[in-house]
Structure formats: structure tokens, C-alpha cells
Design an enzyme around this catalytic site. Sequence first.
Site, mmCIF file in Angstrom:
data_model
loop_
_atom_site.group_PDB
_atom_site.id
_atom_site.type_symbol
_atom_site.label_atom_id
_atom_site.label_comp_id
_atom_site.label_asym_id
_atom_site.label_seq_id
_atom_site.Cartn_x
_atom_site.Cartn_y
_atom_site.Cartn_z
ATOM 1 N NE ARG A 38 -21.232 -28.121 -14.053
ATOM 2 C CZ ARG A 38 -21.517 -28.676 -12.891
ATOM 3 N NH1 ARG A 38 -22.769 -28.803 -12.510
ATOM 4 N NH2 ARG A 38 -20.571 -29.117 -12.108
ATOM 5 C CE LYS A 199 -12.505 -33.062 9.459
ATOM 6 N NZ LYS A 199 -13.765 -33.667 9.876
ATOM 7 N N GLY A 379 -16.206 -34.778 -7.830
ATOM 8 C CA GLY A 379 -15.973 -36.183 -7.473
ATOM 9 C C GLY A 379 -15.195 -36.940 -8.530
#
Length: 398
Positions: A38, A199, A379
Site C-alpha cells: 500500500r 455463500k 468491500g
Amino acid sequence: MADFNRIDDAGDLTGKTALVRVDFNVPMADGKVSDDTRLVSAVDTVNALRGKGAKVALLAHFGRPKGERVPEMSLAPIAPAFAQVIGQPVSFYEDCKGEGAKAAIDALDETGIILLENTRYYKGEEKNDPELAAEMAKLGDIFVSDAFSAAHRAHVSTVGLADHLPAYAGKSMERELDALNAALGAPERPVVAVVGGAKVSSKIDLLKNLVAKVDYLVIGGGMANTFLAARGTDVGKSLCEHDLADTAKEIEVNAKAAGCELVLPVDLVCAKEFAANAPNRICSLPEVEADEMILDAGPATVTRIETVMDAAKTLIWNGPLGAFEIEPFDAATVAAAQAAADRCEKGSLIAVAGGGDTVAALNHAKAADRFTFISTAGGAFLEWMEGKALPGVEALKK
Ligand code: AMP
């Protein structure tokens, strides 16, 4: 090309200060940075701004101090680490607003670099508090956002500053947005999405968005079991969300209506225990026994996926095709990742991947560095794949 302000649009910045939001939330071990990826990815942005004559004041969060001055979450140790990476002195100041921070920036040489303290030491940061934004904005003349990984959050340092200062995407953000636009915004068709992972429940929005946008949707991993079960296949004791059978059916119906071909496993790798090197066998769909688990897609499925990749011009990937952490159940993920990487290398495919485990899976397959672009955002990448507008990206639009 995606439509947002870039550093190249900013003109001469001599005598100005750029407030730059970076992602310096790096892993640490024994007080030292253990992975500087990063930090490295901020170098181009900082140098581009310095090249235009600007001083650079870096803003970042570290951990989750929730509005408190938690000493273990200070960014102070990151300043020398970044100095080493960029090969320039980097000063540090113990606040990200106020007179002291302003004086520290004023004291910098022309094109000097300073890292300011953790933005999340202020409660207002995560609430996008307008007063905090106004205070922080006093430190700079322009706002540059280079933290795509935080762009799904409307915080002061990702969004609020753009209400007060001209806002531009940094070089990492720019690369990320251009790659994502090339994969799903205005892609070369046909487009194939590969979605795997545990899932369906965690990726319902993503699957619903993709069937409306892509030409082929390959579903793998545990989530494929839910689709197979909804079609009537007995999946034994596999990971499967039987309660989502209707959702799976609805996604199939939507896919058909949108002209998106669903590509589900045609053969399977089954075992009786979830463990490395557990005895296993390749079987066809109707052959899964009651005490067996599906842990990977079989070779015929990989061949089918390769055929789809040959037909496609663009590929977007999130999630492994099997339980890739335990051998030999990594085989389909590894083979498909290498097939995608080979096609990127040949120039026949643009392949973009991202989100959590995906990077680990593609690294494991030794394919990541041959993909067109790998997003390290978790995310934010998923929300973008879900078709959601990211506030930290909207703030940079023209
Ligand atoms: P996700 O975080 O949703 O992308 O899921 C990643 C996880 O799914 C990895 O830890 C995989 O081991 C797991 N996974 C993939 N396929 C299977 C499967 N067939 N059975 C159990 N776990 C799986």
C-alpha cells in the site's frame, strides 16, 4: 474513459498543498510494516503532485480507534517506512487538523511530504461531519483521493473534503477506476464474470447486478452448490444454503431474461472430509453421495470455463471456485486462473479481479501478476461489482 478529475487536470500547483487521502492501513509485525504494497502504491501520486510543485500532506486511517487517540493506532511509525519506500524525507505531525498541523505543513520545503495523524482519532471522520471537514480542508488547496479501498465509505477524508476543495483522483485511484470501467462500465464484449466463494447469501446483490450486465456468469465454490441444489441435484453434506433455493431460481430466471448464460459446474470433486489431501473423487452431478461434500469443480467444468474465456473479451473475477486453501481442492481455481492469465498475456482477454480471498487465490495460482488488473480493495470492490455508486468516487466526478 471513466469521467472523473485526474491529477493531470490540476494544472500547476507551485506553492499549493495537496491533501492526499491514501490507504496506509498496512499490516504490522513487531512495530514494523510487514507488507509495504500500500505504501508503494502511493508513490506515483505523491511524485506526480510534487512534480507539479505541490507540497503533499498525507491523510490516512489506521485500525479502528473509533474517535479516540489510541497510541497503538498512531501513524507515526509509517512515516519513516514511507520515506524509505519513496526515497524522500517524510515528516509526521501528531494531528490532522488545527494550527499545529498547519504550521508543520508551512515548515515543509517546497514539494516536501508530511504524514498527518490517523483521521479516525476524530469521531467526526466516520460521520462525515461537516465541521471537521471544514477544519481539515484549511490545511490544503486541493484534495486528492487515492484510497479506492475506502471509497465505499462517506467519511470526511474520502468525501467531505471534496465539499471544500477541488477534488482529484490520485494515480492509484485512477488506475483502479479505469480498470473497473473497462471491466464493467464500458467493457469490450462478450463479458464473463467468474463468481465463487462460500455463500450465495453474501453475494446476492452482486449476482443480481452481474446477470443484468454480463454475457456469461460462471458460478463456482460453495455457492454453486446452492444453485445445483435448487435445480434438483443432491449435494450430500456439501456447504449449501437450501433456504436460498428460491433466490437461486430467481437469479437464473433473471439471467435468462437478460441473455446472460449461467455456467454451473458440470462435474465435481467430492470428499468425505474437509481436510488437505482427503481421499476424493471426480463425479458427475447425479453421483454425489449422502456423506460426501463437493469441494471443487471438476476438470470438465474447467474446460467449459476455458471455452467461455475463449469466447469472451473481458473477464471479471471474484471468489475461488473451490476450497482453494486445502489441496487438492485448489485445482479448478488454479487452472481457471492460469487460463485467464494466459489469455491476458496473449492479449485476447482483459481480466480484472478483486475482493478479499480472490487476491489470495490468484496469488496461490501464481496468476495474479499476469491479470490485467488486480484490485486490492475488499468491500469497495464488491460494492462496485454490486453496481452501487461509491461515495468516494462520486465525489471526484466532473
Ligand atoms: P468468500 O469469502 O465468499 O469469497 O469465500 C471464500 C471461501 O469459500 C474460501 O475460504 C473457500 O475455501 C470457500 N469455499 C469455496 N468453495 C467451497 C466449497 N465447495 N465448500 C466449502 N467451502 C468452499
